[in-house]
Scaffold this motif. Structure first.
Motif, PDB file in Angstrom:
ATOM      1  N   TYR A  31       0.830  -1.261  -0.008  1.00  0.00           N
ATOM      2  CA  TYR A  31       0.029  -0.076  -0.041  1.00  0.00           C
ATOM      3  C   TYR A  31       0.806   1.312  -0.011  1.00  0.00           C
ATOM      4  N   VAL A  32       0.396   2.377  -0.151  1.00  0.00           N
ATOM      5  CA  VAL A  32       1.243   3.577  -0.228  1.00  0.00           C
ATOM      6  C   VAL A  32       2.155   3.598   0.958  1.00  0.00           C
ATOM      7  N   GLU A  33       1.525   3.709   2.039  1.00  0.00           N
ATOM      8  CA  GLU A  33       2.145   3.777   3.315  1.00  0.00           C
ATOM      9  C   GLU A  33       3.385   2.767   3.278  1.00  0.00           C
ATOM     10  N   ASP A  34       3.462   1.736   2.626  1.00  0.00           N
ATOM     11  CA  ASP A  34       4.589   0.708   2.740  1.00  0.00           C
ATOM     12  C   ASP A  34       5.732   1.069   1.981  1.00  0.00           C
ATOM     13  N   ILE A  35       5.547   2.288   0.972  1.00  0.00           N
ATOM     14  CA  ILE A  35       6.608   2.587   0.090  1.00  0.00           C
ATOM     15  C   ILE A  35       7.965   3.198   1.078  1.00  0.00           C
TER      16      ILE A  35
ATOM     17  N   ILE B   3      16.233  -2.228  22.557  1.00  0.00           N
ATOM     18  CA  ILE B   3      15.553  -3.427  22.998  1.00  0.00           C
ATOM     19  C   ILE B   3      15.909  -4.669  22.250  1.00  0.00           C
ATOM     20  N   ARG B   4      15.240  -5.690  22.710  1.00  0.00           N
ATOM     21  CA  ARG B   4      15.551  -7.154  22.144  1.00  0.00           C
ATOM     22  C   ARG B   4      14.137  -7.533  22.046  1.00  0.00           C
ATOM     23  N   VAL B   5      13.752  -7.920  20.696  1.00  0.00           N
ATOM     24  CA  VAL B   5      12.393  -8.392  20.301  1.00  0.00           C
ATOM     25  C   VAL B   5      12.652  -9.918  19.719  1.00  0.00           C
ATOM     26  N   THR B   6      11.834 -10.670  20.018  1.00  0.00           N
ATOM     27  CA  THR B   6      11.899 -12.041  18.924  1.00  0.00           C
ATOM     28  C   THR B   6      10.609 -11.752  18.026  1.00  0.00           C
ATOM     29  N   ILE B   7      10.847 -11.586  16.682  1.00  0.00           N
ATOM     30  CA  ILE B   7       9.703 -11.301  15.936  1.00  0.00           C
ATOM     31  C   ILE B   7       9.649 -12.470  14.938  1.00  0.00           C
ATOM     32  N   VAL B  30      11.892  -2.545  11.519  1.00  0.00           N
ATOM     33  CA  VAL B  30      11.982  -4.140  11.116  1.00  0.00           C
ATOM     34  C   VAL B  30      11.635  -4.346   9.652  1.00  0.00           C
ATOM     35  N   GLY B  31      10.804  -3.673   9.154  1.00  0.00           N
ATOM     36  CA  GLY B  31      10.469  -3.476   7.759  1.00  0.00           C
ATOM     37  C   GLY B  31       9.493  -4.682   7.439  1.00  0.00           C
TER      38      GLY B  31
END
Ligand code: FES
Ligand code: FES
Lengths: 775, 154
Positions: A31-35, B3-7, B30-31
């Motif tokens: 979506y746009v926000e993901d760009i 912070i440490r997080v398991t994702i 994190v993306g």
């Protein structure tokens, strides 16, 4: 390499699961926000807290000095950006100049005043609070009827009567009809302002590539090509230097059938700072600054004979336009006028619209756009008439329907209804719900002091919008089909689906026409650099018009495939089916894959034939399509609390042929949810000062899972003669059919109290008061 | 703050601002952009993720509050290229249109089934109360949860 499957299995008409879903259910859609782009900047817009004010001064120094801030722009900086466009034209229409940022005055709460650009979204938000705007607050008016009263504050000082336009349309002989009538029923009713509330708010990413003079605009819209044409104009940029990309769009419902100030503003910012910039609307902004829907006050009069025959209809619409015109704002109530006779035969109609400026967000197209208002009106009036005549509401409808042998049918408002059998869905719905039995039950329930109601609505709609003369921007749609050298098929549609599922339905159509598998077809949409010019997705048009453009492009290709096949088989006598061209004499055949390869290799060409397999069609429809249907609602009301419980919801829709009934059902369910939202819960409230009281999801009640009844939906099928697919469109049907069925049901339940009409939304408080007051 | 997080089974460590929302941490640091922002006020459920086995709205938590926690997002549901039964059911039953609510809906649905493997329609609808879908009218979502429940019982 996977080979193109030739096959005899067909897909049209089947409940095929969607091809767009894998990316959506795995969270990998964009979506746009993901760009994200290197060097991305973030914009936050400073908006007016007042509905009407003069701007004395704007101080930006402090904001400019804040951490991360690269620029702050105000109305002075953007004066050269063209106005936000209004595409609708009506005789004598007053069009206020709609700047992208306010210059000297603000006209509604949320009016954009400045934009702050920073390297980080949190920092941009921080800095936005540091912009100091000195306002001289003026009186505001937020109610359209009050705005028309003498002495009301002028929204635009140059037009003290707050009237943007008046519009009159008449058909037949209305005065005669009313003079000859045995009775006339009258009612004032409202169709309240609503918030479309797509779950994804609006958002824009703009990227300027200065060396190439190229502006890339990623925007959550239903109309990428129109956005390109109009925003390029606003920015004085050559249209071919602008690319609009519509990535995944998280719902629109008409709210993204528009060109917004922020789209041009982000283009402006990107060109100024030479860096990509992202603006994502907050939910609060979405409520304040994305178009609202409806906003009608309607005065109806219906003339009839004692036997229930409707003789004529008079309608006066007061349309709350808001402070400006967005793309189609003034045109929306004219659609109500076109639809005002509903499914009924009367030839005598008179309509007057007054379009009124208020200090509110503009109204514009929201799911149904003018047609839900009209349907609500006529369907309520028919019930009032039935009540007056002590007729059954089903019977009075059956009596007045345009007969199934009268199509094509010219309406009093200048439409030509394409095809129909209006009694069929009503009869089917009555049967499904068990109407006679329910009426018996109701008699018993009333004896026991219970409030039970049965409400019917039979709706028609104008879909496949629409022939070019009826639309501001062209009413056609385009499709390109490419068969690649490998035989794989790529479809590019000018429509812009955003949840409707054309990546699937268009693949179904294509697969059937070419005799290939669904997996062999890829449907691309929403990128002006890839897809030929298109109009977009709205007004239940994508399948009926875009699908038809696709159908004709496929016919062109089939003819060409046959020519190549005939050449390769050295035969004149060939047929193309199931992905093969076969010689009728020898039985020898060539697959689509072989033919595609040969067409691009081009060692030999059929006479007067070019290499390659590509076809583009722009299809102009000769008419709208007119779907119809019947919805029946059975409700039980708790006299103690005023709570309405919907016991049964039956929807029988006729949208012509169905490409994918699973998706049709989804459209009906979603449409009904939005209709129920209007009928029972949703309403935009501005206070007298033009402050939006329903500014958050907390105060604006959209339907949630536990609020929805089970929808029993079914169909009748009357193909449209307007297009070769026989489809009509279904995106808005649920919304249009719903609200009058609900209100008719509740009014029916309370009719022993003498209740004739209740304005939406039917809140428990309203209902409780009626019951408490009546007992 | 560190912070440490398991994702989704992978461990991450980041230095974040104390005011960074968990949803923005997941999406922008994190993306993982599968979880969406629909309101930022805990009213729509588009941002729903699983935190230590419990569905939470990640727009109403700070990233620092997830320090030491284990988070599952929609991206973490499919294993070895095989969809989670709830994902598969949403696909089969047409439980989505625009898809914006879907990641949150799927996480909420998973939570319903984790707690009540054989939910009634009422329990399903009740369990989805915190999640808004503007497209589907919920009926096909309810069907999807029912189908996932039935499938899991096989
Ligand atoms: S974004 Fe978190 S609940 Fe709406
Ligand atoms: S599918 Fe669009 S909001 Fe749910």
């Amino acid at each position: 390499m996977a080979t193109t499957m030739t096959q005899t299995e067909t897909f049209v008409g089947k409940r095929v699961r969607r091809r767009e879903d894998p990316r959506l259910i795995t969270g990998t859609a964009t979506y746009v926000e993901d760009i994200q782009m290197p060097g991305m900047h973030y914009a936050v817009i400073v908006r007016s807290p007042h509905a009407a004010a003069r701007i004395r001064s704007i101080k930006t120094k402090q904001a400019e000095a804040a951490p991360g801030v690269v620029a702050v722009y105000t109305g002075k900086d953007t004066e050269r950006v063209g106005p936000v466009p209004c595409g609708a034209s009506l005789p004598g229409l007053r069009v206020p100049h709609h700047h992208v940022l306010a210059t000297d005055r603000v006209y509604f709460v949320g009016h954009p005043v400045a934009v702050v650009v920073a390297t980080d979204r949190y920092l941009a938000r921080d800095a936005a609070d540091l912009v100091e705007v000195d306002y001289d607050v003026l009186p505001a008016v937020a109610d359209p009827e009050k705005a028309l009263a003498k002495g009301a504050p002028a929204v635009h000082p140059e037009w003290p009567d707050n009237t943007a336009f008046t519009f009159h349309q008449e058909g037949g002989d209305v005065d005669k009809a009313f003079a000859e009538a045995d009775l006339v029923v009258k009612q004032r009713m409202t169709s309240q302002r609503l918030i479309p509330m797509a779950l994804e708010t609006r958002g824009v990413v703009a990227e300027w590539r200065g060396a190439d003079r190229q502006l890339n605009l990623y925007t959550s819209t239903q109309i990428p090509h129109l956005v390109r044409t109009l925003v390029a104009q606003m920015l004085s940029l050559e249209e071919n230097r602008m690319r609009v990309v519509t990535p995944e769009v998280g719902g629109g419902f008409g709210s993204k059938l528009n060109v917004y100030a922020e789209e041009a503003l982000m283009g402006f910012v990107a060109m100024k700072i030479n860096k990509p910039v992202k603006w994502i609307e907050s939910r609060r902004e979405n409520f304040l600054c994305t178009i609202h829907g409806r906003g009608h006050v309607d005065y109806y009069e219906v003339a009839a004979k004692r036997d229930g025959t409707i003789l004529g209809i008079k309608l006066k619409i007061i349309q709350d336009l808001g402070a400006y015109h967005q793309l189609l704002t003034p045109a929306i109530p004219t659609l109500s006028v076109l639809m005002m006779p509903g499914l009924y035969k009367t030839k005598n109609v008179r309509a007057d619209i007054v379009g009124v400026f208020t200090n509110c967000m503009p109204t514009d197209a929201y799911r149904g756009a003018g047609r839900p208002e009209a349907t609500h009106g006529i369907e309520r009036m028919v019930d009032l008439l039935a009540d007056e005549l002590k007729m059954d509401p089903a019977e009075i409808r059956l009596k007045n329907f345009v007969g199934k042998d009268e199509f094509p049918y010219a309406t009093a408002t200048g439409l030509m209804y394409d095809s129909g059998d209006y009694a069929a869905p009503l009869k089917k719905a009555l049967e499904i719900v068990g109407y006679q039995k329910l009426r018996q039950e109701q008699i018993e329930a009333r004896k026991q002091g219970k409030w039970m109601g049965i409400g019917i609505s039979t709706y028609g709609e104008i879909c496949a919008i629409g022939p070019s003369p009826a639309t501001p921007a062209g009413g056609w749609e385009s499709a390109t089909v490419k068969i690649e050298p490998s035989g794989k098929v790529t479809v590019m549609t000018g429509a812009c689906p955003h949840g409707q599922g054309e990546e699937t339905t268009f693949a179904q159509i294509t697969a059937d026409e070419l005799g290939v598998g669904l997996d062999d077809v890829l449907v691309i949409r929403g990128d002006t650099a890839i897809v030929q010019y298109g109009i977009g997705t709205f007004g239940s048009r994508a399948t009926a018009i875009g699908g038809t453009a696709l159908y004709f492009a496929l016919q062109d290709l089939k003819a060409k495939i046959k020519k190549f096949g005939a050449m390769l088989l050295e035969s004149e006598d060939v047929t193309f089916s199931a992905g093969q061209v076969t010689c009728n004499r020898t039985g020898k055949s060539k697959s689509l894959q072989e033919i595609a390869g040969a067409s691009y290799r081009a060692l030999k060409l059929p006479p007067e034939t070019e290499p390659g397999l590509l076809a583009t069609r722009f299809w102009e429809p000769p008419n709208f399509t007119f779907p119809f249907g019947a919805h029946i609602v059975v409700s039980d009301i708790d006299g103690e609390t005023g709570q309405i419980k919907i016991r049964r919801y039956v929807a029988v829709d006729d949208c012509g042929n169905m490409i994918n009934p699973l998706l049709v059902d989804g459209q009906v369910h979603g449409g009904v949810a939005q209709g129920l939202g209007q009928a029972l819960w949703e309403q935009v409230v501005y206070d007298d000062n033009g402050q939006l009281v329903t500014g958050e999801l907390m105060d604006y009640a959209v339907p949630r899972a536990h609020m929805m009844p089970w929808i029993e939906n079914d169909h009748t099928t009357t193909p449209s003669p307007v297009n070769p697919l026989g489809v009509k469109g279904v995106g808005e049907a649920g919304t249009i059919g719903c609200s009058p069925a609900v209100v008719n049901s509740v009014v029916d339940a309370l009719s022993p109290l003498g209740v004739r009409h209740i304005d939406m939304p039917l809140t428990p408080e309203k209902i409780w008061k009626l019951i408490a007051g009546g007992n | 703050m560190k912070i440490r997080v398991t994702i989704n089974g992978k461990s991450y460590s980041h230095d974040v601002e104390p005011r960074l929302l968990l949803i923005h941490y997941l999406r922008e640091v994190v993306g993982l952009t599968g979880s969406h922002v629909g309101c930022e006020t805990s009213l729509c459920g588009a941002c729903t993720v699983e935190l230590n086995g419990k569905a939470v709205k990640s727009c109403t938590m700070f990233a620092v509050q997830a320090d030491g926690a284990s988070v599952v997002t929609v991206e973490g549901l499919a294993t070895d290229g095989k969809l989670h039964p709830v994902q598969e059911a949403f696909w089969n039953e047409h439980g989505l249109q625009c898809g914006f609510c879907t990641p949150g809906m799927i996480m909420a649905s998973k939570q319903i089934l984790d707690r009540t493997p054989k939910p009634t329609e009422e329990e399903i609808r009740h369990g989805l109360e915190g999640n808004v879908c503007r497209c589907t009218g919920y009926q096909h979502i309810v069907n999807a949860v029912k189908a996932a429940a039935a499938g899991a019982g096989k």
